[in-house]
Design a protein around this motif. Structure first.
Motif, PDB file in Angstrom:
ATOM      1  N   GLY A 154       1.291  12.255 -15.501  1.00  0.00           N
ATOM      2  CA  GLY A 154       0.087  12.666 -16.223  1.00  0.00           C
ATOM      3  C   GLY A 154       0.054  14.163 -16.480  1.00  0.00           C
ATOM      4  N   ASP A 155       0.493  14.971 -15.516  1.00  0.00           N
ATOM      5  CA  ASP A 155       0.521  16.425 -15.718  1.00  0.00           C
ATOM      6  C   ASP A 155       1.498  16.813 -16.826  1.00  0.00           C
ATOM      7  N   ILE A 156       2.662  16.155 -16.839  1.00  0.00           N
ATOM      8  CA  ILE A 156       3.633  16.454 -17.903  1.00  0.00           C
ATOM      9  C   ILE A 156       3.061  16.066 -19.263  1.00  0.00           C
ATOM     10  N   ALA A 157       2.394  14.905 -19.331  1.00  0.00           N
ATOM     11  CA  ALA A 157       1.786  14.485 -20.593  1.00  0.00           C
ATOM     12  C   ALA A 157       0.701  15.462 -21.038  1.00  0.00           C
ATOM     13  N   SER A 158      -0.056  16.017 -20.107  1.00  0.00           N
ATOM     14  CA  SER A 158      -1.117  16.966 -20.465  1.00  0.00           C
ATOM     15  C   SER A 158      -0.540  18.230 -21.084  1.00  0.00           C
ATOM     16  N   ASP A 218       0.833  -1.205   0.000  1.00  0.00           N
ATOM     17  CA  ASP A 218       0.000   0.000   0.000  1.00  0.00           C
ATOM     18  C   ASP A 218       0.868   1.256   0.000  1.00  0.00           C
ATOM     19  N   ARG A 219       1.979   1.215   0.722  1.00  0.00           N
ATOM     20  CA  ARG A 219       2.879   2.371   0.721  1.00  0.00           C
ATOM     21  C   ARG A 219       3.479   2.579  -0.661  1.00  0.00           C
ATOM     22  N   LEU A 220       3.867   1.488  -1.296  1.00  0.00           N
ATOM     23  CA  LEU A 220       4.415   1.597  -2.643  1.00  0.00           C
ATOM     24  C   LEU A 220       3.373   2.116  -3.620  1.00  0.00           C
ATOM     25  N   ARG A 221       2.109   1.725  -3.424  1.00  0.00           N
ATOM     26  CA  ARG A 221       1.037   2.228  -4.290  1.00  0.00           C
ATOM     27  C   ARG A 221       0.845   3.727  -4.124  1.00  0.00           C
ATOM     28  N   SER A 222       0.963   4.229  -2.894  1.00  0.00           N
ATOM     29  CA  SER A 222       0.810   5.673  -2.682  1.00  0.00           C
ATOM     30  C   SER A 222       1.937   6.453  -3.344  1.00  0.00           C
ATOM     31  N   VAL A 223       3.166   5.919  -3.228  1.00  0.00           N
ATOM     32  CA  VAL A 223       4.291   6.588  -3.890  1.00  0.00           C
ATOM     33  C   VAL A 223       4.122   6.550  -5.400  1.00  0.00           C
ATOM     34  N   ALA A 224       3.745   5.382  -5.921  1.00  0.00           N
ATOM     35  CA  ALA A 224       3.541   5.264  -7.362  1.00  0.00           C
ATOM     36  C   ALA A 224       2.389   6.144  -7.824  1.00  0.00           C
ATOM     37  N   GLY A 225       1.358   6.361  -6.964  1.00  0.00           N
ATOM     38  CA  GLY A 225       0.252   7.234  -7.341  1.00  0.00           C
ATOM     39  C   GLY A 225       0.704   8.672  -7.516  1.00  0.00           C
ATOM     40  N   ARG A 226       1.596   9.140  -6.647  1.00  0.00           N
ATOM     41  CA  ARG A 226       2.107  10.506  -6.805  1.00  0.00           C
ATOM     42  C   ARG A 226       2.943  10.636  -8.071  1.00  0.00           C
TER      43      ARG A 226
END
Length: 1022
Positions: free
Chosen positions: A942-946, A928-936
């Motif tokens: 995604g912002d860079i791609a936008s 779950d901790r790794l998922r939170s880091v990967a989510g950030r």
């Protein structure tokens, strides 16, 4: 008459110059060597001819081989005029000839004969030396003025060839002293001279810059000097002073080291000038004769005890002999001798109590001192004295002398400071002696699986679902399964393996048919010895077609029967098409790519492109503050030794028993071929001696030193803290005192190295994927560990893996954070410049802003000054930073490694096994901790791609109104730029960006608002 011959295999040519007027050429090759000429057949109408013809030349004077040259000239046959036209030539010197086992096909660029020659293309040759008497020279050789139509006959005898290492050593060594070839070097395409020369140079280069040892003449006292602690901060990477390097000024064999310079003593320095001089009392027990009998049975089981004070060294004992031969050496440390006499006692081995046969006593004040390079002291016969003081029976041959660690007897001697207890034998000290190891030369094996024909399967009603399984030793790879629509299959896959010299293993190919889930049947197998596979220096586009071979498959049951029943086995028609090569143009990574100690390719003939640039000398002085690892006699202690690795050479110091502050004082030397390499020194506890043999050796810590950070000729003497990350946090495991010096032998070659590729060219022409590199490196480390573990004493697997950083690719939250902050520090300069420019634009400092305005106007008015100003600015910054340059090699930093404030759970995750051995709840929490880091990270990506998609949609009419506005804006800007000078535009834009804050608004500007309103593909995301 000598049987030494020169073999030349003319393989092929590529991209020749057309000379027949029709866009082609009728090519043939003429070979000339030592007054003999041979010619290949003519290949008509072919700019890429293939000959595969072999020729053998007699060598009239093998001692003059280094002065002979081989010339291979390519000609075009003109049929109309019965003449020939020149297409190019290749010239090889005698220093480049190697034995057949080291030879490979090399493609040489064709050279011009004169200034006006038009030449292009390459010629593939395989040149080697052989002394096989079964091979005859090619006949008949063509005359000095050959006719164009006079054919030459290629040698058809391809008998076995043997190595001629000793002969080539003498030949090539003479070539290095010949100055004649130097003038012709720029006209010659060189490849590697014989490897024996490099070995001879390695042994002979060390004494060049050093005076011969004169031990005993210099009586400097090597007293311990207090280290001078230096505050060595490195910007943001500063760390506690206890974790920093400490510069020292020890008295070494060459004199006292002060600030990296050696202050010479009044007397000459020794060869071991990077270590403290340690004095030893050497006793060589050679043999005995005419010993008296001691038992009632008349037998004698003699052995010898060498006593100096409280220390006793024991030889092995012989059974029932009166004339034993031991030839063992004992070394007693001079600073531990507390007696004025030496006793050598001959005893008889008994079950209950050993009987004294006799003894020889020496007064230590009468023992001579041996000063290398004097010859070894000759042993003498001494009559042994019995308990009654009589000297009637028996003599003992001994040699007793004082010396230092530079003595030839030092490496193989029994050492009093390395003995497990005062009473120990030399026979049991094999695991504690210092040794030098050489790791095997590694190669990549490329197996190209092309296809199979006439597959025979038991079930005739279906088509086979087949794949190929390839095995070399413990390495197994498989191709992808292919659903064949016939009895033929096609794969076209490359499988890469790591193999080591000598090539004793076999390549096992098996074709498997997948008949059901988790159920495979073997259709057939083929076994190919590795020593029969061709070596090559580079990958060519046509190798798969020209060098592919068909191998007949045999049934698996047939391969298991006795070889005497071969004639009775069933016929099997299936065959497999393969293209096999040992890749010599790659460097096989057996350590982490960030800490590589050798970057040369596998093929020795290519080493001539990376000549030696210097010598690296390492003195392992001592260690201090080591942690206790074991308990012995109700006392915590350690039995430590050091291992150093650079290139293929590994060194291991002797094991110092029962000491937490051991003194090694051993010096080693390496040849350096690239400054962008790293030497690694590790400290380990020896678990193979004492009360618990067979356990894994405990790793204590290691040090890395990059060669490019060392100044030439300077002696670096520092105490290196052994910093190790444990599950409980970072710990200091003591300090290691080292002296290191890099001596540059060729400044020009060193400078040229910086312009060449870091790796051999095959890594760039046909690179491996990241996953392939990790897998191959893991296999290479396993091969090196298995080979070194079979040495005596063995260099254990855990030692090799720790020195090679085999687990550096595994996930670690701590390393991920450290790499992120390293990346931020790289961009910190750009961020600082951006903040500074923002302050200039906001007029934080009006004087600075005014000066920037003046500089900006000057650069706009005189744009030709921009680049000179930038480079001059960097030059001045470099000169300014020279005052603050690092005066010490870089060392492991806890702040940069993010090990000073890491969370305990992250450390526990880093030291977890793979696969995990933790509880499911803990693994779920970490997931779950790794998922939170990967989510950030996912949000940032995604912002860079936008932002990039908004740039694309400016002209895509995704938003028709925005695209129309942008097109009208572009039209007006284009018209404006046609009538406005560029300098005026840049000047106005710069002044507008740096306008005063009173002319700025608080809201975003119109272009930013327009850009943010553009559409992106986020609307299409699920």
């Amino acid at each position: 008459m000598s049987n030494l011959r020169l073999g030349v295999e003319v393989v092929s040519a590529h991209s020749l110059m057309p000379k027949d007027g029709q866009g082609s050429a009728n090519a043939f090759v003429e070979l000339q060597f030592d007054g003999q000429r041979f010619r290949t057949t003519t290949k008509e109408k072919d700019l890429n001819p293939v000959w595969n013809e072999s020729f053998y030349f007699n060598i009239s004077d093998p001692d003059n081989l280094s002065n002979l040259n081989l010339e291979a000239s390519v000609y075009n046959h003109l049929k109309t005029t019965n003449s020939k036209s020149f297409l190019g030539k290749v010239r090889l010197t005698g220093t480049s000839f190697v034995p057949y086992s080291d030879a490979a096909v090399l493609h040489y660029p064709l050279e011009k004969r004169g200034i006006f020659s038009r030449v292009k293309g390459e010629l593939g040759l395989k040149v080697f030396l052989t002394n096989d008497p079964s091979i005859r020279s090619s006949s008949p050789p063509i005359s000095t003025e050959p006719s164009v139509f006079s054919g030459s006959q290629a040698a058809q005898t391809q008998g076995p060839v043997e190595q001629v290492q000793n002969m080539v050593q003498n030949l090539v060594q003479a070539a290095f002293s010949n100055d004649k070839d130097k003038a012709e070097a720029r006209h010659t395409f060189h490849h590697l001279p014989n490897t024996a020369v490099s070995q001879q140079q390695q042994h002979s280069s060390a004494p060049v810059s050093q005076e011969p040892g004169r031990f005993g003449a210099d009586q400097m006292r090597a007293e311990p000097q207090g280290p001078r602690v230096m505050r060595m901060f490195s910007g943001s990477g500063s760390q506690p002073i206890d974790y920093q390097l400490k510069e020292t000024s020890p008295i070494l064999g060459g004199g006292r080291v002060v600030g990296g310079r050696v202050i010479r003593a009044d007397k000459p320095a020794s060869t071991y000038d990077l270590v403290e001089k340690m004095h030893y009392l050497f006793v060589r027990v050679v043999k005995a004769r005419d010993l008296p009998t001691m038992d009632v049975t008349g037998s004698l089981d003699p052995f010898v005890e060498v006593r100096v004070g409280n220390y006793k060294g024991i030889t092995k004992h012989f059974v029932k002999t009166k004339n034993p031969e031991w030839n063992e050496v004992f070394a007693f440390a001079g600073d531990t001798i507390q007696s004025s006499f030496l006793e050598v006692v001959v005893k008889d081995k008994d079950m209950l109590k050993d009987d004294i046969v006799g003894f020889v006593r020496f007064d230590l004040s009468d023992v001579p001192t041996r000063v290398p390079p004097d010859s070894p002291l000759a042993p003498e016969w001494y009559r042994i004295e019995n308990s009654k003081g009589e000297r009637k029976f028996g003599e003992l041959m001994l040699a007793v002398w004082y010396g230092t660690q530079a003595d030839e007897a030092f490496p193989d001697a029994w050492h009093s400071d390395a003995a497990s207890h005062p009473d120990s034998s030399a026979a049991g000290s094999s695991h504690i002696r210092s040794k030098v190891y050489h790791s095997p030369r590694l190669w990549y094996l490329r197996v190209s699986v092309l296809g199979a024909q006439d597959l025979v399967i038991p079930d005739k009603n279906r088509f086979p679902d087949v794949y190929v399984k390839v095995q070399v030793g413990n390495q197994i790879l498989k191709t992808k399964p292919t659903q064949a629509r016939s009895l033929n299959a096609v794969w076209n896959e490359d499988l890469i393996f790591v193999v080591a010299e000598p090539f004793d293993d076999h390549l096992i190919m098996s074709v498997e048919d997948r008949v059901g889930p988790n159920k495979d049947e073997t259709i057939g197998r083929a076994i190919i010895p590795l020593n029969a596979i061709e070596k090559r220096a580079e990958v060519r586009h046509d190798d798969r077609v020209d060098r592919s071979r068909w191998f007949h498959l045999e049934k698996a049951s047939v391969l298991d029967v006795d070889q005497t029943k071969k004639d009775k086995k069933d016929k099997f028609a299936s065959r497999l098409c393969l293209c096999l090569f040992l890749e010599g143009g790659y460097h096989v990574h057996d350590e982490s790519t960030h800490y590589s100690s050798d970057l040369r390719p596998s093929l020795k003939q290519l080493w001539v492109r990376t000549p030696s640039i210097g010598v690296l000398e390492l003195g392992i002085l001592n260690a201090d503050g080591l942690p206790p690892v074991k308990s012995r006699d109700q006392k915590l202690t350690s039995d430590t030794y050091c291992v150093a690795k650079y290139g293929q050479k590994w060194v291991r110091t002797r094991t110092i028993m029962n000491s937490l502050s051991p003194k090694y004082n051993e010096q080693y030397t390496w040849e350096v071929y690239d400054p962008a390499t790293v030497i690694t020194i590790g400290v380990f506890d020896n678990s193979q001696v004492g009360d618990s043999p067979g356990n894994r050796d405990t790793k204590i810590g290691k040090v890395r030193i990059r060669i490019s950070t060392l100044e030439t000729g300077r002696v670096y003497t520092h105490n290196y803290p052994l910093l190790v990350v444990h599950p409980s946090g970072v710990k200091k495991m003591g300090e290691l005192h080292l002296a290191i010096r890099f001596s540059c032998t060729s400044l020009l070659n060193t400078m040229l190295i910086y312009t060449r590729p870091l790796l051999p060219k095959m890594h760039y022409i046909k690179p491996f994927s990241i996953m392939q590199q990790d897998m191959l490196r893991h296999q290479a480390v396993n091969i090196v560990a298995a080979r070194l573990s079979r040495s005596e004493p063995p260099l254990r697997k855990e030692v090799v893996e720790y020195m090679s950083d085999i687990d550096s690719h595994l996930w670690s939250m701590r390393r991920s954070k450290a790499n992120f902050f390293r990346l931020m520090s790289v961009f910190s300069g750009l961020i600082a410049v951006g903040k500074w420019f923002g302050e200039v634009c906001m007029w934080k400092n009006p004087i600075t802003t005014g000066l920037v305005h003046v500089l900006f106007v000057m650069l706009v008015c005189f744009p030709e000054l921009i680049l000179p100003t930038v480079f001059l600015y960097m030059f001045l910054i470099g000169l300014w930073n020279y005052r603050f340059r690092a005066r010490y090699p870089p060392h492991m930093n806890t702040k940069i490694s993010y090990a000073d404030n890491v969370h305990p759970d992250e450390l526990d995750e880093e030291f977890d096994t793979f696969p995990t051995s933790r509880s499911s709840e803990l693994v779920r929490m970490r997931y779950d901790r790794l998922r939170s880091v990967a989510g950030r990270i996912q949000t940032v990506v995604g912002d860079i791609a936008s932002q990039g998609e908004r740039l694309q949609h400016l002209l895509s009419w995704r938003d028709p109104r925005a695209t129309a506005i942008f097109l009208v804006f572009c039209l007006f800007v284009a018209l404006f730029l046609y009538i406005t000078p560029f300098q005026v535009l840049v000047l106005v834009t710069g002044l507008f960006l740096m306008r005063h804050p009173r002319f700025r608004g608080r809201l975003p500007s119109a272009p930013i608002n327009f850009f943010r309103r553009l559409p992106a593909k986020t609307d299409s995301m699920l």
